[in-house]
Design an enzyme around this catalytic site. Structure first.
Site, short mmCIF file in Angstrom:
data_model
loop_
_atom_site.label_atom_id
_atom_site.label_comp_id
_atom_site.label_asym_id
_atom_site.label_seq_id
_atom_site.Cartn_x
_atom_site.Cartn_y
_atom_site.Cartn_z
N SER A 148 3.47 -2.25 10.48
CA SER A 148 4.93 -2.20 10.59
C SER A 148 5.58 -3.55 10.26
O SER A 148 6.45 -4.03 10.98
CB SER A 148 5.35 -1.73 11.99
OG SER A 148 4.90 -0.41 12.22
N GLY A 158 2.77 2.45 11.05
CA GLY A 158 3.65 3.59 10.91
C GLY A 158 4.31 4.03 12.21
O GLY A 158 4.93 5.09 12.27
N ASN A 195 0.86 -1.18 0.00
CA ASN A 195 0.00 0.00 0.00
C ASN A 195 0.90 1.23 0.00
O ASN A 195 1.47 1.59 1.02
CB ASN A 195 -0.91 -0.02 1.24
CG ASN A 195 -1.77 1.23 1.35
OD1 ASN A 195 -1.91 1.99 0.39
ND2 ASN A 195 -2.34 1.45 2.52
N GLU A 218 -6.68 4.47 8.15
CA GLU A 218 -6.55 5.90 7.88
C GLU A 218 -7.84 6.46 7.28
O GLU A 218 -8.23 7.59 7.58
CB GLU A 218 -5.36 6.14 6.95
CG GLU A 218 -4.03 5.87 7.66
CD GLU A 218 -2.89 5.55 6.73
OE1 GLU A 218 -1.80 5.26 7.25
OE2 GLU A 218 -3.07 5.58 5.49
N HIS A 226 -9.42 1.04 5.17
CA HIS A 226 -8.12 1.18 5.83
C HIS A 226 -8.27 2.07 7.06
O HIS A 226 -9.10 2.98 7.08
CB HIS A 226 -7.09 1.76 4.87
CG HIS A 226 -5.69 1.72 5.39
ND1 HIS A 226 -5.20 2.66 6.27
CD2 HIS A 226 -4.67 0.84 5.16
CE1 HIS A 226 -3.94 2.36 6.56
NE2 HIS A 226 -3.59 1.27 5.90
N LYS A 235 0.11 4.27 -0.34
CA LYS A 235 -0.54 5.45 0.26
C LYS A 235 -0.33 6.67 -0.64
O LYS A 235 -0.29 6.53 -1.86
CB LYS A 235 -0.05 5.65 1.69
CG LYS A 235 -0.23 4.38 2.55
CD LYS A 235 0.03 4.60 4.01
CE LYS A 235 -0.17 3.29 4.77
NZ LYS A 235 0.00 3.46 6.22
N GLY A 272 2.94 -1.20 4.37
CA GLY A 272 2.89 0.23 4.11
C GLY A 272 4.25 0.77 3.75
O GLY A 272 4.74 0.60 2.63
N GLU A 330 -5.11 -5.00 10.91
CA GLU A 330 -4.08 -3.99 11.14
C GLU A 330 -4.33 -3.31 12.48
O GLU A 330 -5.19 -2.43 12.58
CB GLU A 330 -4.04 -2.97 10.00
CG GLU A 330 -5.39 -2.62 9.38
CD GLU A 330 -5.32 -1.40 8.48
OE1 GLU A 330 -4.31 -1.24 7.78
OE2 GLU A 330 -6.27 -0.62 8.49
#
Length: 254
Positions: free
Chosen positions: A216, A176, A12, A100, A98, A14, A237, A170
């Protein structure tokens, strides 16, 4: 690695990579991973690079994914992208819900379920994300949160559609941040999610659905995570933005 379910590892990207940068990354990935057949490999560039990346992966073992899509097929929805538009570029997968999107854009389980239905109508394979925050984990609510998200986000899906759906666990606290769930934490969450699928569908379907881990993932922890019985891949990610680190995650997972 001998698993009942074929691993699926998706990058991903992003909101990163210009078209030129995306093509460089894809070229490097094709060189690094061209011989890999044991894992389904997916790259999810930003919308602006979909067309170029689509052409670049055409004759490779990489499959194209999108990072989001609208629940609507057409209409006055400024700034949105419809499934039929993604299909123009031979997109196979689409990430939905997701963390986010849920956190910053207030996407709900019900909205994710509508998007999943639209994806299946267009023969796209959804990667549906679920996971708890640090506060929710520390409050002992992990299973409650996962049950709510899984039930809500999969609402309305038929069994045969579920077989074409990937789930991505996740833990929000590990995205992150450099923190990673321990292998035991990851396996426990994945096993619980699979138990939910048994209740929502049946054991045969639950046994076939792939559940990725996202949070991560790095070359150094990939092998241990992927060795868990209910972990069927990774949604990567930051480490997917550099060809060597993504390739090492894949190679360490096989």
């Amino acid at each position: 690695m001998n698993k009942e379910r074929k691993l699926i590892i998706a990058g991903n990207w992003k909101m990163n990579k210009t078209v030129a940068e995306a093509l460089t990354l894809v070229d490097d990935l094709k060189r690094e991973l061209g011989g890999v057949k044991e894992v389904d490999l997916v790259v999810c560039p930003p919308f602006t690079a979909l067309e170029s990346v689509s052409r670049a992966v055409l004759d490779s073992n990489l499959r194209l994914g999108a990072q989001n899509m609208s629940e609507h097929n057409v209409g006055a929805y400024t700034g949105e992208i419809a499934a039929v538009m993604l299909k123009e570029f031979s997109t196979r997968y689409v990430i939905l819900g997701h963390s986010e999107r849920r956190q910053y854009y207030r996407e709900t389980d019900a909205l994710v379920a509508r998007k999943a239905a639209a994806a299946h109508t267009a023969n796209l394979k959804p990667i549906i994300c679920i996971g708890e925050t640090l506060a929710e984990r520390e409050a002992g609510r992990t299973e409650q949160i996962l049950a709510t998200q899984v039930t809500g986000s999969l609402a309305g899906l038929a069994g045969e559609q579920m077989l074409e759906t990937t789930l991505a666990y996740e833990p929000v606290w590990a995205i992150g941040t450099g923190k990673t769930a321990t292998t035991q934490q990851a396996q426990e969450a994945h096993a619980f999610i699979r138990s939910l699928l048994v209740k929502l569908f049946d054991e045969a379907i639950a046994r076939k659905v792939r559940i990725q881990y996202g949070g991560s993932v790095k070359p150094g922890n990939a092998r241990e995570l992927m060795s868990q019985p209910d972990v069927d891949g990774a949604l990567v990610g930051g480490a997917s933005l550099e060809a060597r680190s993504f390739a090492d995650i894949v190679k360490n997972s096989i």
